[in-house]
Design a protein around this motif. Structure first.
Motif, mmCIF file in Angstrom:
data_model
loop_
_atom_site.group_PDB
_atom_site.id
_atom_site.type_symbol
_atom_site.label_atom_id
_atom_site.label_comp_id
_atom_site.label_asym_id
_atom_site.label_seq_id
_atom_site.Cartn_x
_atom_site.Cartn_y
_atom_site.Cartn_z
ATOM 1 N N THR A 36 -7.009 48.793 6.118
ATOM 2 C CA THR A 36 -6.380 49.056 7.406
ATOM 3 C C THR A 36 -5.270 50.086 7.243
ATOM 4 O OG1 THR A 36 -4.790 47.253 7.168
ATOM 5 C CG2 THR A 36 -6.844 46.749 8.319
ATOM 6 N N HIS A 38 -1.592 51.480 9.277
ATOM 7 C CA HIS A 38 -0.541 51.296 10.258
ATOM 8 C C HIS A 38 -0.320 52.686 10.848
ATOM 9 C CE1 HIS A 38 3.930 50.104 10.877
ATOM 10 N NE2 HIS A 38 3.229 49.810 11.937
ATOM 11 N N THR A 40 0.830 55.352 14.354
ATOM 12 C CA THR A 40 1.619 55.504 15.570
ATOM 13 C C THR A 40 0.953 56.547 16.447
ATOM 14 O OG1 THR A 40 3.666 54.973 14.402
ATOM 15 C CG2 THR A 40 3.886 56.134 16.501
ATOM 16 N N THR A 47 2.914 51.668 17.901
ATOM 17 C CA THR A 47 2.448 51.504 16.538
ATOM 18 C C THR A 47 1.477 50.327 16.474
ATOM 19 O OG1 THR A 47 4.527 52.388 15.716
ATOM 20 C CG2 THR A 47 3.188 51.162 14.155
ATOM 21 N N HIS A 49 -2.061 48.473 13.998
ATOM 22 C CA HIS A 49 -2.877 48.409 12.781
ATOM 23 C C HIS A 49 -4.326 48.611 13.185
ATOM 24 C CE1 HIS A 49 0.683 46.493 11.006
ATOM 25 N NE2 HIS A 49 0.204 46.970 9.878
#
Length: 65
Positions: A36, A38, A40, A47, A49
Motif C-alpha cells: 500500500t 500513503h 495525498t 490523504t 491509503h
C-alpha cells in the motif's frame, strides 16, 4: 505500478506524475509488506491509503517556473 517503482518515484528529485482514479496524487510513504501507499490528492490535499497496484505513472512533469 509495483512497490519498487513507487519507492523510486517517492525518492526521486524529479517530479513524476502519479494518478489514482484519474486524480493526481503525491506519494508520501510506501508499505511494501502490505503493498500500500500513503498518498495525498494534489487538488484536495486529502490523504488516503491505497493499493500500490492502483497507482498509475504518467511521466515526468516539467516545472512551469
Amino acid at each position: 505500478m509495483d512497490a519498487s517503482r513507487a519507492e523510486q518515484i517517492m525518492k526521486s528529485s524529479d517530479i513524476i506524475g502519479v494518478m489514482y482514479r484519474n486524480n493526481y496524487v503525491w506519494i508520501e510513504d510506501i508499505d511494501k509488506g502490505r503493498n500500500t501507499a500513503h498518498v495525498t490528492y494534489l487538488e484536495e490535499h486529502n490523504t488516503i491509503h491505497v493499493g500500490i497496484d492502483q497507482l498509475e505513472e504518467t511521466g515526468p512533469i516539467k516545472q512551469l517556473h
